[in-house]
Scaffold this motif. Structure first.
Motif, PDB file in Angstrom:
ATOM      1  N   SER A 141       0.887  -1.232   0.105  1.00 41.09           N
ATOM      2  CA  SER A 141      -0.311   0.331   0.586  1.00 41.09           C
ATOM      3  C   SER A 141       0.848   0.994   0.364  1.00 41.09           C
ATOM      4  O   SER A 141       1.958   1.228   0.505  1.00 41.09           O
ATOM      5  CB  SER A 141      -0.951   0.703   1.176  1.00 41.09           C
ATOM      6  N   ASP A 142      -0.236   2.342  -0.414  1.00 43.12           N
ATOM      7  CA  ASP A 142       1.239   3.436  -0.724  1.00 43.12           C
ATOM      8  C   ASP A 142       1.617   4.362   0.745  1.00 43.12           C
ATOM      9  O   ASP A 142       0.456   3.567   1.624  1.00 43.12           O
ATOM     10  CB  ASP A 142       0.148   4.560  -1.088  1.00 43.12           C
ATOM     11  N   TYR A 143       2.320   4.541   1.071  1.00 39.42           N
ATOM     12  CA  TYR A 143       3.095   5.627   1.993  1.00 39.42           C
ATOM     13  C   TYR A 143       3.273   6.992   1.541  1.00 39.42           C
ATOM     14  O   TYR A 143       4.403   7.046   1.389  1.00 39.42           O
ATOM     15  CB  TYR A 143       3.767   4.689   3.068  1.00 39.42           C
ATOM     16  N   HIS A 144       2.992   8.223   2.297  1.00 33.00           N
ATOM     17  CA  HIS A 144       3.667   9.070   1.968  1.00 33.00           C
ATOM     18  C   HIS A 144       3.431   9.552   0.584  1.00 33.00           C
ATOM     19  O   HIS A 144       4.299  10.149   0.217  1.00 33.00           O
ATOM     20  CB  HIS A 144       5.053   9.225   3.181  1.00 33.00           C
ATOM     21  N   ALA A 145       3.438   9.045   0.033  1.00 30.54           N
ATOM     22  CA  ALA A 145       2.656   9.525  -1.404  1.00 30.54           C
ATOM     23  C   ALA A 145       4.837   9.305  -1.953  1.00 30.54           C
ATOM     24  O   ALA A 145       4.881   9.953  -3.090  1.00 30.54           O
ATOM     25  CB  ALA A 145       2.222  10.537  -1.583  1.00 30.54           C
ATOM     26  N   THR A 146       5.426   8.310  -0.993  1.00 31.14           N
ATOM     27  CA  THR A 146       6.602   8.060  -1.505  1.00 31.14           C
ATOM     28  C   THR A 146       6.811   6.574  -1.714  1.00 31.14           C
ATOM     29  O   THR A 146       8.399   6.714  -2.673  1.00 31.14           O
ATOM     30  CB  THR A 146       7.426   8.821  -0.921  1.00 31.14           C
TER      31      THR A 146
END
Length: 117
Positions: free
Chosen positions: A37-42
């Protein structure tokens, strides 16, 4: 160096693990079925079944796009698709050998990580 495959749907992405204790410990867990899953758009993150042995690893790391890392404080896998600041507790495991576009998905999605033959 150990070659691995990250399988996302019908796509197989190639990556190379570093020749380090922590990367060998990660390789010993393979094959793994994870939910990224995505974290911090990074970065894309997933929980690992256990923390990795970070003996001898640097205290911090400055990730770049394409890096496969382990965030030791949380015990998770973190795959960076954008560069980020130096982070204490972040340990590099390896990097993708080419594009990783298949990982650019919204929400959580399954991946399989296995040793390449």
């Amino acid at each position: 160096m150990t070659k691995i495959h990250v399988i996302v749907g019908n796509e197989t992405l190639s990556a190379t693990l570093d020749d380090t204790q922590v990367a060998r410990d990660f390789a010993a867990l393979l094959p793994l079925e994870l939910s990224l899953s995505d974290y911090h758009a990074t970065e894309k993150v997933a929980d690992l079944p256990r923390k990795l042995d970070i003996s001898g690893a640097p205290d911090s790391y400055t990730p770049k796009a394409g890096d496969i890392t382990h965030y030791a404080p949380w015990g998770n896998l973190a795959i960076f698709y954008k560069p980020f600041q130096t982070s204490r507790g972040l340990v590099r495991l390896g990097e993708f050998d080419g594009p990783m576009d298949a990982l650019m998905q919204d929400g959580a999605f399954p991946v399989r990580i296995e040793l390449a033959e």
